[in-house]
Design a protein around this motif. Structure first.
Motif, PDB file in Angstrom:
ATOM      1  N   VAL A 288       0.673  -1.167   0.036  1.00  0.00           N
ATOM      2  CA  VAL A 288       0.163  -0.096   0.168  1.00  0.00           C
ATOM      3  C   VAL A 288       0.771   1.129  -0.155  1.00  0.00           C
ATOM      4  CG1 VAL A 288      -1.769   1.121   1.887  1.00  0.00           C
ATOM      5  CG2 VAL A 288      -2.229  -0.770   1.169  1.00  0.00           C
ATOM      6  N   ALA A 289       2.278   1.229   0.680  1.00  0.00           N
ATOM      7  CA  ALA A 289       3.017   1.882   1.079  1.00  0.00           C
ATOM      8  C   ALA A 289       3.518   2.893  -0.443  1.00  0.00           C
ATOM      9  CB  ALA A 289       3.425   2.503   2.091  1.00  0.00           C
ATOM     10  N   PHE A 290       4.094   1.252  -1.229  1.00  0.00           N
ATOM     11  CA  PHE A 290       4.548   1.105  -2.223  1.00  0.00           C
ATOM     12  C   PHE A 290       4.188   1.873  -3.509  1.00  0.00           C
ATOM     13  CE2 PHE A 290       7.551  -0.591   0.119  1.00  0.00           C
ATOM     14  CZ  PHE A 290       8.720  -0.926  -0.727  1.00  0.00           C
ATOM     15  N   ALA A 291       2.504   1.545  -2.738  1.00  0.00           N
ATOM     16  CA  ALA A 291       1.687   2.370  -4.512  1.00  0.00           C
ATOM     17  C   ALA A 291       1.413   3.567  -3.891  1.00  0.00           C
ATOM     18  CB  ALA A 291       0.547   1.469  -3.851  1.00  0.00           C
ATOM     19  N   ALA A 292       1.239   4.232  -2.640  1.00  0.00           N
ATOM     20  CA  ALA A 292       1.171   5.651  -2.795  1.00  0.00           C
ATOM     21  C   ALA A 292       2.060   6.219  -2.900  1.00  0.00           C
ATOM     22  CB  ALA A 292       1.225   5.645  -1.092  1.00  0.00           C
ATOM     23  N   ARG A 293       3.398   5.923  -2.753  1.00  0.00           N
ATOM     24  CA  ARG A 293       4.591   6.936  -3.239  1.00  0.00           C
ATOM     25  C   ARG A 293       5.097   7.118  -5.373  1.00  0.00           C
ATOM     26  NH1 ARG A 293       7.267   3.245   1.097  1.00  0.00           N
ATOM     27  NH2 ARG A 293       7.459   4.422   2.867  1.00  0.00           N
ATOM     28  N   ASP A 294       4.011   5.784  -5.704  1.00  0.00           N
ATOM     29  CA  ASP A 294       3.885   5.542  -7.251  1.00  0.00           C
ATOM     30  C   ASP A 294       2.418   6.174  -7.795  1.00  0.00           C
ATOM     31  OD1 ASP A 294       6.847   4.587  -7.393  1.00  0.00           O
ATOM     32  OD2 ASP A 294       5.596   2.361  -7.040  1.00  0.00           O
ATOM     33  N   SER A 295       1.935   7.079  -6.599  1.00  0.00           N
ATOM     34  CA  SER A 295       0.015   7.255  -7.477  1.00  0.00           C
ATOM     35  C   SER A 295       0.097   8.621  -7.977  1.00  0.00           C
ATOM     36  CB  SER A 295      -0.926   7.052  -6.203  1.00  0.00           C
ATOM     37  OG  SER A 295      -1.856   7.631  -6.859  1.00  0.00           O
ATOM     38  N   LEU A 368      -5.303   2.915  -3.983  1.00  0.00           N
ATOM     39  CA  LEU A 368      -4.216   2.138  -3.439  1.00  0.00           C
ATOM     40  C   LEU A 368      -4.073   1.313  -2.376  1.00  0.00           C
ATOM     41  CD1 LEU A 368      -2.328   5.147  -1.550  1.00  0.00           C
ATOM     42  CD2 LEU A 368      -2.448   5.040  -4.013  1.00  0.00           C
ATOM     43  N   ILE A 369      -4.991   0.946  -1.427  1.00  0.00           N
ATOM     44  CA  ILE A 369      -5.194  -1.381  -1.445  1.00  0.00           C
ATOM     45  C   ILE A 369      -5.814  -1.330  -2.244  1.00  0.00           C
ATOM     46  CG2 ILE A 369      -7.153  -2.769   0.229  1.00  0.00           C
ATOM     47  CD1 ILE A 369      -7.235  -0.072   1.664  1.00  0.00           C
ATOM     48  N   ASP A 370      -6.772  -1.459  -3.261  1.00  0.00           N
ATOM     49  CA  ASP A 370      -7.193  -2.407  -4.796  1.00  0.00           C
ATOM     50  C   ASP A 370      -5.504  -2.265  -5.213  1.00  0.00           C
ATOM     51  OD1 ASP A 370      -9.564  -2.407  -4.096  1.00  0.00           O
ATOM     52  OD2 ASP A 370     -10.251  -0.883  -5.721  1.00  0.00           O
ATOM     53  N   LYS A 371      -4.489  -1.628  -5.836  1.00  0.00           N
ATOM     54  CA  LYS A 371      -3.868  -1.464  -6.158  1.00  0.00           C
ATOM     55  C   LYS A 371      -1.954  -2.364  -6.118  1.00  0.00           C
ATOM     56  CE  LYS A 371      -2.940   3.170  -9.515  1.00  0.00           C
ATOM     57  NZ  LYS A 371      -2.890   4.129  -8.920  1.00  0.00           N
ATOM     58  N   ALA A 372      -2.262  -2.408  -4.537  1.00  0.00           N
ATOM     59  CA  ALA A 372      -1.749  -2.965  -3.816  1.00  0.00           C
ATOM     60  C   ALA A 372      -2.647  -4.907  -3.741  1.00  0.00           C
ATOM     61  CB  ALA A 372      -1.267  -3.125  -1.935  1.00  0.00           C
ATOM     62  N   VAL A 373      -3.569  -4.621  -3.898  1.00  0.00           N
ATOM     63  CA  VAL A 373      -3.554  -6.346  -3.891  1.00  0.00           C
ATOM     64  C   VAL A 373      -3.529  -6.830  -5.112  1.00  0.00           C
ATOM     65  CG1 VAL A 373      -5.974  -7.167  -4.577  1.00  0.00           C
ATOM     66  CG2 VAL A 373      -5.974  -5.533  -2.331  1.00  0.00           C
ATOM     67  N   MET A 374      -3.471  -6.441  -6.745  1.00  0.00           N
ATOM     68  CA  MET A 374      -3.521  -6.397  -7.722  1.00  0.00           C
ATOM     69  C   MET A 374      -1.869  -6.852  -7.880  1.00  0.00           C
ATOM     70  SD  MET A 374      -6.151  -6.535  -9.389  1.00  0.00           S
ATOM     71  CE  MET A 374      -6.067  -6.869 -10.967  1.00  0.00           C
ATOM     72  N   VAL A 375      -1.294  -6.135  -7.301  1.00  0.00           N
ATOM     73  CA  VAL A 375      -0.236  -6.389  -7.296  1.00  0.00           C
ATOM     74  C   VAL A 375       0.803  -7.730  -6.940  1.00  0.00           C
ATOM     75  CG1 VAL A 375       2.584  -5.805  -6.496  1.00  0.00           C
ATOM     76  CG2 VAL A 375       1.068  -3.988  -7.649  1.00  0.00           C
ATOM     77  N   GLN A 376       0.134  -7.968  -5.350  1.00  0.00           N
ATOM     78  CA  GLN A 376       0.129  -9.245  -4.937  1.00  0.00           C
ATOM     79  C   GLN A 376      -0.513  -9.977  -5.609  1.00  0.00           C
ATOM     80  OE1 GLN A 376      -1.387 -10.044  -0.761  1.00  0.00           O
ATOM     81  NE2 GLN A 376       0.559  -9.343  -0.140  1.00  0.00           N
ATOM     82  N   PHE A 377      -1.695 -10.008  -5.786  1.00  0.00           N
ATOM     83  CA  PHE A 377      -2.255 -11.143  -6.338  1.00  0.00           C
ATOM     84  C   PHE A 377      -1.397 -11.886  -7.804  1.00  0.00           C
ATOM     85  CE2 PHE A 377      -5.640 -12.053 -10.189  1.00  0.00           C
ATOM     86  CZ  PHE A 377      -6.314 -13.123  -9.282  1.00  0.00           C
TER      87      PHE A 377
END
Length: 484
Positions: A288-295, A368-377
């Motif tokens: 989530v934090a990594f997604a926020a830094r790239d958002s 951001l949570i959704d982006k993190a979910v997709m990266v992990q998925f």
């Protein structure tokens, strides 16, 4: 514990007087030779910041730590205390830690002149040799350097021209110590100017007193990059007097970020014993934090503090703890549904650009949570195709068909048995996890079942609705039909 002694006893003990730079260097060298960690708890800096810090210390430089918020700048500065000797001798009663070998205040000079080798000596622990000041616009020269004390002048019946009427500020009192000035750009330019001579020549001036006081201080400054702050900047001549400027950075891997979060998050031993956090949940939190830094919605120049994941972890555990209380059970496992509880931690830790403000902080947090979910998925499961040819089966066809005839409601307050019984009733979901994540722990496999459902809703293959108590998953086609 060092006992008070005399100057003669100090000299006879073989004590060698050192400058603070020599002292820190000697202890740094000793730690390096002994293969001991120099800066403990600084994950991810072993090959970048720490080597630069060691070189700056060996060079005898004052240091400016430059970096975005939440990059452990203050922790680095505070950890330098461990490079000081455990105890330091001073002239007893000195306000500015006078060394008996080279006294600089009138008080210490007069005392040594009167008592000589019988001058009383006291010992100061290294924990008392760390001074820290947050630079704020209201800080003035008197706070840092000093001022004339009219009450002292009246009490001692001394004229203002006498050095003994001076009240020393924080910097003289930090003589032979480490002085940290946080957020240096926030210090007004005219106050920054007062530091010039202290850094370079060592003399200070108070209300017309031209004192030659060779203060011995290790300065450490912290600052955010000047190119984004609107609050001020470091004046050029001051930057010129700081020997080393070291850039800090955010953790570069999920593993390092996890170490930082686990080290800093305040979670009680009781909570750790009752609440299990799957490894995938810990990784997702960092994503989530990594997604926020790239958002595109988040101001990259402002940065995304490591405190985001620390606060989020505490909220995540709090959500699970609330479930324990409400369901009156003894143990539970963190779920993907619990990640909705970290939204307040996200919204309070990010600065949005104009587009993000238009969307709203809560909406951005969910993205951001959704982006993190997709990266992990996508690191565990086959990618979900946006367009599917009719009649061609995909890894998720059976699962999507299951939802054409059924729906699933997952409640926050469900016990683990109830919660996972619902998930395990979906045979295609269990099969998908067994085929792609069989090597993971049971807790991670259970977390994967939620991960798959969440990813399918993000990809518009399923529909998800929520309220304060539950999430409901339906067929996307059926939901569209009902809405129409």
């Amino acid at each position: 514990m060092k006992n008070d002694s005399t100057f003669k006893e100090l000299k006879n003990s073989g004590y060698i007087d050192k400058t603070i730079s020599e002292e820190i260097q000697a202890n740094l060298i000793a730690k390096i030779k002994a293969k001991e960690p120099v800066f403990e708890g600084l994950w991810g800096y072993e090959d970048s910041v720490v080597p630069q810090l060691k070189k700056a210390i060996l060079a005898g430089h004052h240091i400016n730590l430059l970096g975005l918020r939440g990059q452990a700048k203050t922790r680095i500065a505070r950890s330098m205390v461990n490079l000081l000797d455990e105890y330091m001798p001073i002239v007893k009663g000195s306000e500015i830690n006078d060394s008996p070998f080279s006294p600089i205040s009138k008080y210490a000079r007069d005392l040594i002149a009167e008592y000589g080798d019988e001058t009383p000596i006291s010992w100061v622990h290294r924990s008392q040799r760390f001074f820290e000041k947050l630079a704020t616009p209201d800080v003035n020269v008197a706070d840092l350097i000093g001022d004339i004390d009219p009450i002292k002048a009246a009490t001692l019946k001394l004229p203002y021209s006498d050095e003994r009427v001076l009240h020393y500020g924080m910097i003289p009192r930090a003589n032979r110590s480490i002085f940290v000035l946080n957020e240096l750009p926030d210090l007004q330019a005219r106050i920054q100017v007062s530091l010039f001579n202290i850094l370079q020549e060592g003399d200070i001036q108070i209300r017309g007193f031209q004192l030659r006081m060779p203060l011995d201080i290790q300065f450490v400054f912290t600052a955010n990059p000047e190119d984004y702050t609107n609050r001020g900047s470091i004046v050029t001549p001051l930057k010129d007097r700081i020997g080393s400027q070291i850039f800090t950075h955010y953790p570069k891997t999920i593993a390092l970020a996890r170490q930082i979060t686990e080290q800093e998050a305040l979670i009680s031993a009781e909570d750790k014993s009752q609440i299990q956090i799957p490894d995938l949940a810990k990784d997702l939190l960092e994503e989530v934090a990594f997604a926020a830094r790239d958002s595109e919605y988040v101001d990259a120049k402002s940065g995304v503090s490591a405190r985001l994941t620390i606060s989020a972890m505490e909220n995540l555990v709090a959500a699970a703890k609330l479930r324990l209380i409400e369901s009156d059970t003894e143990k539970t496992t963190v779920r993907l549904l619990d990640f909705m509880s970290i939204i307040p931690s996200i919204t309070g830790k990010i600065e949005l650009v104009y587009e993000g403000e238009q969307e709203g902080a809560d909406y951005v947090a969910k993205i951001l949570i959704d982006k993190a979910v997709m990266v992990q998925f996508e690191t565990l499961f086959p990618r979900i195709s946006k367009l599917e040819k009719e009649g061609i089966k995909t890894p998720y066809t059976d699962l999507i068909k299951w939802f054409n005839k059924n729906h699933l409601e997952l409640n926050y307050t469900d016990t683990d048995e109830e919660f996972y019984a619902k998930l395990n009733s979906i045979t295609p979901l269990v099969t998908a996890v067994e085929e792609n994540a069989s090597g993971l722990s049971k807790e991670d496999q259970n977390f994967c079942k939620e991960l798959v459902l969440w990813a399918l809703t993000i990809s518009k293959k399923l529909d998800k609705s929520e309220n304060q108590m539950a999430f409901t998953f339906d067929s996307a086609d059926m939901s569209q039909f009902l809405r129409n």
